[in-house]
Design an enzyme around this catalytic site. Structure first.
Site, short mmCIF file in Angstrom:
data_model
loop_
_atom_site.label_atom_id
_atom_site.label_comp_id
_atom_site.label_asym_id
_atom_site.label_seq_id
_atom_site.Cartn_x
_atom_site.Cartn_y
_atom_site.Cartn_z
N ASP A 216 0.87 -1.17 0.00
CA ASP A 216 0.00 0.00 0.00
C ASP A 216 0.91 1.22 0.00
O ASP A 216 2.10 1.12 0.33
CB ASP A 216 -0.89 -0.03 1.24
N ASP A 218 -0.02 5.11 1.00
CA ASP A 218 -0.18 6.07 2.08
C ASP A 218 -0.01 5.41 3.45
O ASP A 218 -0.65 4.40 3.75
CB ASP A 218 -1.56 6.73 2.02
#
Length: 442
Positions: A216, A218
């Site tokens: 991922d 962020d």
């Protein structure tokens, strides 16, 4: 937490070793007239010790069945499982003691008719990571393992920076899929109590078969949230925060919340994208992690609910193999407040992981996914190994393991990569760098 299963138990690659004569403990026969014994040697390491040890054994016609030697912080440990003429045991003992005393070594010889002829095959491996890791931590972990009938076979250090890491090889009482779930749960509960990370998975080839790691973005690969960084440039932090809060209360799904937050950016000059991209800060250890994975032949990917225009330069700099994110619509140099194309939401992240694996010619059990939020649940569930990185409770609940220190290097250690090997490789190519860290007291 889902139970990791070996290749033999995967639908896509069924294997049976029921009739394999080589499965289990290797049986090596003693020569006629010999008895088995275990000889151990310890002391400060110095040249010639090993040669002297085996010279004495040779003089007494000893049969070698198994040998293990290790060096730890300047101290040597050497053990041999042997066959010896019972009439020569005392002379062998005296010869070893006399010869090796001069090398500063202590020697013991014990007849061991019930000793296994090879080391047991560990069923699981646990990686313990913390800053610091204390004797109390290892004592608690060891007692928990013992409570569930698990035996610790070997322990080795795998990291001294930016955290301390230990790798513990374990044999559990019930090695069948699902047999270790109660033990896993108990170890997971210890992580909060002790303040260390404990990752456990099956040992063997399955652990070494991983070849794709998908992150991922962020708050995982980078420290910030791209949408919030864009909102700050637009002076829309309050509006974005309000939408985020509604989404967290369950009033909006990810796509609805994304579209509402992006709508607040309408009219913003597209140059803001470059400004935000320049402000991106990688998570500590991210560059080392990606670089090391590439050296080992892994493919790397990032999937993000953020925006491709902001991330593409970072992805190119890190030389990621796959990059997927949402696309901001730009017309006449301005953001329109809309997103075009498919939304990279929770389901889409899992789909993309499968696409990356297929494109790389890999099975899903060879994939690793790393994320921090509920939007990563499907991706971590689909991966062979799902790692929750400083994650929300909902993700920690389904992940195979959780990392609760702010260093992405922990991913490497969970995969079994020692810090020593990372540093040696970085020294060779001139990328070695250690930033001074403040110790974390607890």
């Amino acid at each position: 937490m889902k139970e990791l299963i070996p290749v033999a138990d995967l639908d896509q690659n069924p294997v049976s070793d029921e009739n394999d004569e080589n499965t289990g403990t290797l049986q090596v026969g003693l020569q006629p007239g010999l008895e088995s014994a275990v000889i151990t040697l310890t002391g400060r390491d110095r040249p010639g010790v090993t040669a002297a040890f085996f010279r004495v054994l040779s003089a007494h016609n000893v049969q070698l069945l198994d040998v293990e030697q290790s060096q730890f912080r300047g101290y040597l440990n050497l053990a041999a499982y042997v066959g010896v003429d019972p009439a020569r045991v005392e002379r062998l003992r005296e010869g070893l003691d006399e010869t090796l005393r001069g090398h500063g070594q202590s020697v013991s010889l014990d007849l061991a008719s019930d000793a296994l002829s090879s080391s047991p095959r560990s069923t699981h491996v646990a990686v313990v990571l913390g800053n610091p890791v204390t004797a109390k931590d290892v004592s608690s972990i060891g007692q928990t393992l013992a409570n569930y009938g698990a035996n610790i076979d070997r322990i080795r250090g795998i990291a001294d920076y930016p955290i301390t890491g230990l790798e513990i090889m374990i044999t559990i009482a019930n090695p069948e899929p699902g047999g270790g779930m109660a033990m896993r749960k108990a170890l997971a509960e210890l992580t909060t109590e002790l303040g260390v990370d404990i990752a456990i998975e099956r040992a063997g080839l399955l652990r070494r078969s991983k070849r794709l790691v998908c992150f991922d973005c962020d708050s995982t690969l980078i420290t910030g949230e791209v949408i919030e960084m864009l909102a700050a440039h637009a002076g829309k932090e309050a509006e974005v925060a309000e939408v985020t809060e509604r989404a967290m209360r369950g009033e909006l799904d990810f796509e609805e919340s994304l579209r509402e937050r992006v709508a607040t950016l309408k009219g913003l000059d597209a140059s803001v994208i470059d400004a935000v991209a320049a402000d991106i800060v990688l998570t500590p250890g991210a560059r080392t992690t990606i670089r090391t994975l590439h050296k080992m032949g892994y493919r790397t990917a990032v999937v993000s609910g953020g925006f491709i225009q902001v991330l593409e330069d970072m992805a190119a700099d890190l030389e990621l193999d796959y990059v997927r994110a949402n696309t901001l619509e730009i017309v006449d140099g301005k953001l329109t407040g809309r997103v075009i194309g498919d939304i990279v939401d929770r389901a889409r992240k899992a789909e993309l992981l499968r696409e990356f694996a297929a494109d790389s010619g890999l099975q899903m059990y060879q994939t690793v996914a790393v994320g921090d939020g509920a939007n990563d649940i499907d991706m971590l569930s689909a991966a062979g190994l799902g790692i929750a990185f400083n994650a929300k409770p909902a993700l920690r609940e389904i992940a195979d393991t959780s990392v609760n220190h702010p260093f992405l290097d922990e991913v490497l250690h969970i995969l079994g990569v020692p810090r020593e090997e990372i540093d040696e490789s970085d020294l060779e190519d001139g990328t070695y760098r250690r930033v001074p860290l403040e110790a974390t007291a607890r």
